[in-house]
Design a protein around this motif. Structure first.
Motif, PDB file in Angstrom:
ATOM      1  N   THR A 231     -36.541  10.970  10.394  1.00  0.00           N
ATOM      2  CA  THR A 231     -37.942  11.341  10.355  1.00  0.00           C
ATOM      3  C   THR A 231     -38.298  11.989  11.689  1.00  0.00           C
ATOM      4  N   LEU A 232     -39.484  12.573  11.767  1.00  0.00           N
ATOM      5  CA  LEU A 232     -39.909  13.201  13.019  1.00  0.00           C
ATOM      6  C   LEU A 232     -39.966  12.201  14.155  1.00  0.00           C
ATOM      7  N   ARG A 233     -40.493  11.008  13.892  1.00  0.00           N
ATOM      8  CA  ARG A 233     -40.607   9.998  14.955  1.00  0.00           C
ATOM      9  C   ARG A 233     -39.244   9.536  15.462  1.00  0.00           C
ATOM     10  N   ALA A 234     -38.194   9.751  14.685  1.00  0.00           N
ATOM     11  CA  ALA A 234     -36.845   9.366  15.102  1.00  0.00           C
ATOM     12  C   ALA A 234     -36.038  10.581  15.554  1.00  0.00           C
ATOM     13  N   LYS A 235     -36.703  11.647  15.932  1.00  0.00           N
ATOM     14  CA  LYS A 235     -36.071  12.888  16.392  1.00  0.00           C
ATOM     15  C   LYS A 235     -34.958  12.623  17.401  1.00  0.00           C
ATOM     16  N   ASP A 236     -33.829  13.306  17.189  1.00  0.00           N
ATOM     17  CA  ASP A 236     -32.672  13.258  18.095  1.00  0.00           C
ATOM     18  C   ASP A 236     -31.984  11.890  18.135  1.00  0.00           C
ATOM     19  N   TYR A 237     -32.224  11.019  17.148  1.00  0.00           N
ATOM     20  CA  TYR A 237     -31.685   9.659  17.197  1.00  0.00           C
ATOM     21  C   TYR A 237     -30.161   9.652  17.178  1.00  0.00           C
ATOM     22  N   MET A 248     -35.597  15.568   8.624  1.00  0.00           N
ATOM     23  CA  MET A 248     -35.841  15.734   7.190  1.00  0.00           C
ATOM     24  C   MET A 248     -37.336  15.909   6.984  1.00  0.00           C
ATOM     25  N   GLY A 249     -37.725  16.837   6.126  1.00  0.00           N
ATOM     26  CA  GLY A 249     -39.128  16.993   5.800  1.00  0.00           C
ATOM     27  C   GLY A 249     -39.655  18.378   6.086  1.00  0.00           C
ATOM     28  N   LEU A 250     -40.972  18.489   6.181  1.00  0.00           N
ATOM     29  CA  LEU A 250     -41.604  19.781   6.418  1.00  0.00           C
ATOM     30  C   LEU A 250     -41.206  20.376   7.766  1.00  0.00           C
ATOM     31  N   SER A 251     -40.766  19.537   8.698  1.00  0.00           N
ATOM     32  CA  SER A 251     -40.388  20.010  10.028  1.00  0.00           C
ATOM     33  C   SER A 251     -38.889  20.214  10.177  1.00  0.00           C
ATOM     34  N   CYS A 252     -38.120  20.116   9.092  1.00  0.00           N
ATOM     35  CA  CYS A 252     -36.664  20.251   9.220  1.00  0.00           C
ATOM     36  C   CYS A 252     -36.270  21.705   9.448  1.00  0.00           C
ATOM     37  N   ARG A 253     -35.060  21.901   9.934  1.00  0.00           N
ATOM     38  CA  ARG A 253     -34.536  23.249  10.135  1.00  0.00           C
ATOM     39  C   ARG A 253     -34.123  23.835   8.777  1.00  0.00           C
ATOM     40  N   ALA A 254     -34.227  25.136   8.685  1.00  0.00           N
ATOM     41  CA  ALA A 254     -33.854  25.815   7.437  1.00  0.00           C
ATOM     42  C   ALA A 254     -32.400  25.531   7.070  1.00  0.00           C
ATOM     43  N   GLU A 255     -31.543  25.363   8.082  1.00  0.00           N
ATOM     44  CA  GLU A 255     -30.115  25.178   7.825  1.00  0.00           C
ATOM     45  C   GLU A 255     -29.812  23.878   7.077  1.00  0.00           C
ATOM     46  N   ALA A 256     -30.729  22.877   7.167  1.00  0.00           N
ATOM     47  CA  ALA A 256     -30.470  21.576   6.552  1.00  0.00           C
ATOM     48  C   ALA A 256     -30.991  21.482   5.127  1.00  0.00           C
TER      49      ALA A 256
END
Length: 542
Positions: A231-237, A248-256
């Protein structure tokens, strides 16, 4: 002991070392007693900022953040911040008091309890003077247990009043209850879904971060052959691991996207599965979903998993692996499929961009500037808020622990990032706090809190993403064929504003200026504000 000393001493016993606030009649004597007892008071210029500072402080320290505001208009200035704090699960206490009741029609009278409850925050007030200490402990314990702001309101006592009772030392229990594993139908169903999944993805949320479940999730990833998204709050975990699939989600990279859509099972740990994580449910369509939660996140509020289990996450992983091993379930191998390998490689290539691209021809972009900042700044905390620039910060500026990333977007408000950044800088004076904020957000926050940074000599690198407009609205109007020029804003030169307030300011207007940005960061001593006015074309779509 009088009331003001009782409150100050109780706060000290509860481990409170710093209070953020704006003083007035109902809190000024308590603040003075707190400082006299060795506490640190950070004076803000606005109660909204003070509340945000407490949230930033709590995010970085893992302790209860404390803010204080006077009654009436002082308290009502905190309301937007309280909503952000409730939605973002920030454990803070806001100390205030009731307005005077000795005069009919006193101008600062307002129903603070009703306003508090409307924000989603909790509310506590003592039953009488003898209940002050117990109710203050209760408010603090609730903030920790419920992961939301709790407003503590003192009745309109004379704070110099002496309480005829001996002082009792108190403490705060910061342990979180561990849910015991109980075999049953839910567990059988969960393990059965995981065992039959051909293309599983593990989703790590902020609950997993708080429990330090990273190693356990990597172990599960290896056992079932599943990549890990966050999730966004767990960015770079799990950044840098072979399992990393990014956000994962609306903020994910196009590649994923292709890998996320190809999955047939989501195994969520400490994630609420809200509409932004699931991209309005798109990433759950056609998938079995198992949700393990260790916090008071209401997963069913947003999505209905096939199985939801409230449990300690590390224990859950161990139990799942034991169940799979006992049934001799083979590894899925999804992590080795081309669609996942392609996504992971693309993400890694984007993250390790060559320095030569910093000087590539073309207009200045947020991405290019953020990559320079990521390359140049050492130990850091990243704070953002709402605005179209935020994706560039999320994708290009890394953190070594998700707890050092404060997105400040849970309410979708602008103007809330600056306060979070100040609180984070107070919490960890050795780290550089990178604040990515829009020009509209900076003005909305009130430039006055920039002076708080300078007054405290805090190590804050404020990057103002200055497109001279409310950029998202500009783009939406342009896409509909409507002349968007009325969304433009006449902004000051933010670099000059920073200099006028005693800090350092630099204005970056082209790709050619990026080496100057790098040099400015390297030469900055970190003893106060460094503001970068990052001027980009309003028409640029990033």
């Amino acid at each position: 002991m009088n009331i003001e000393n009782l409150v100050a001493k109780t706060l000290a016993d509860l481990g409170v070392r710093t209070i953020f606030g704006v003083m007035g009649d109902v809190n000024m004597y308590m603040v003075e007693r707190f400082v006299a007892g060795g506490g640190d008071y950070v004076g803000a210029f606005n109660e909204a900022g003070a509340t945000q500072m407490a949230m930033g402080y709590a995010s970085i320290t893992g302790r209860i953040g404390v803010a204080t505001a006077t009654c009436g208009p002082g308290f009502t200035n905190t309301l937007t911040s309280l909503i952000e704090g409730e939605k973002a699960h920030h454990a803070i206490v806001v100390l205030t008091g009731q307005a005077r009741d000795d005069r009919r029609g006193f101008m600062q009278t307002v129903d603070q309890r009703a306003l508090t409850l409307a924000t989603g925050a909790g509310f506590e007030r003592p039953d009488d003077a003898r209940d002050i200490q117990a109710s203050l402990v209760r408010a603090s314990q609730r903030a920790h247990a419920e992961l939301r702001p709790i407003v503590y309101e003192l009745p309109p006592y004379n704070l110099h009043t002496t309480i005829d009772a001996p002082y009792k030392a108190v403490s705060l229990d910061l342990r979180r209850p561990k849910t015991a594993l109980e075999a049953g139908e839910a567990w059988d169903n969960a393990i059965g879904i995981i065992a039959t999944a051909k293309r599983p993805i593990i989703l790590a949320g902020y609950g997993a971060v708080l429990e330090d479940a990273k190693d356990a999730l990597l172990q599960l990833s290896q056992r079932i052959g599943a990549p890990i998204a966050t999730t966004l709050r767990a960015k770079d975990y799990v950044r840098g691991s072979a399992a990393d699939l990014g956000l994962m989600g609306l903020s994910c990279r196009a590649e994923a996207v292709d890998a996320l859509l190809a999955s047939d099972c989501i195994i969520a740990f400490g994630a609420s599965l809200n509409t932004y994580t699931t991209s309005n449910g798109t990433y759950l369509n056609g998938k079995r979903v198992v949700a393990f939660n260790n916090l008071a996140f209401d997963t069913d509020k947003y999505a209905i998993p096939d199985v939801t289990i409230q449990v300690n996450l590390k224990a859950a992983v161990e139990y799942v692996i034991q169940g799979l091993d006992k049934a001799e379930i083979e590894r899925s191998g999804f992590i080795d499929e081309d669609v996942v390998i392609k996504a992971r490689k693309a993400i890694q290539q984007r993250r390790t961009l060559q320095k030569a691209e910093f000087n590539a021809p073309g207009f200045l972009s947020y991405d290019k500037a953020m990559r320079v900042i990521d390359e140049t700044v050492g130990q850091r905390i990243l704070v953002t808020e709402s605005g179209r620039y935020k994706y560039s910060a999320w994708h290009n500026v890394s953190v070594d622990d998700p707890r050092r990333f404060i997105p400040s977007i849970s309410y979708g408000a602008i103007g809330v990032g600056l306060g979070h950044a100040i609180g984070a800088a107070v919490a960890d004076p050795n780290a550089t706090v990178i604040l990515a904020v829009g020009d509209g957000g900076m003005m909305n926050a009130g430039l006055s809190e920039l002076k708080t940074i300078q007054n405290r000599k805090l190590k804050v690198l404020a990057v103002v993403c200055d497109d001279g407009a409310y950029g998202t609205e500009y783009q939406k109007f342009a896409e509909r064929g409507v002349d968007p020029d009325f969304t433009r804003l006449e902004q000051p030169d933010f670099a000059k504003v920073a200099t006028a307030l005693g800090g350092t300011g630099i204005r970056i207007e082209s790709v050619d200026d990026l080496p100057r940005l790098k040099t400015a960061i390297e030469q900055w001593p970190g003893d106060g504000l460094l503001l970068v006015d990052l001027v980009v074309d309003t028409r640029s779509a990033e």
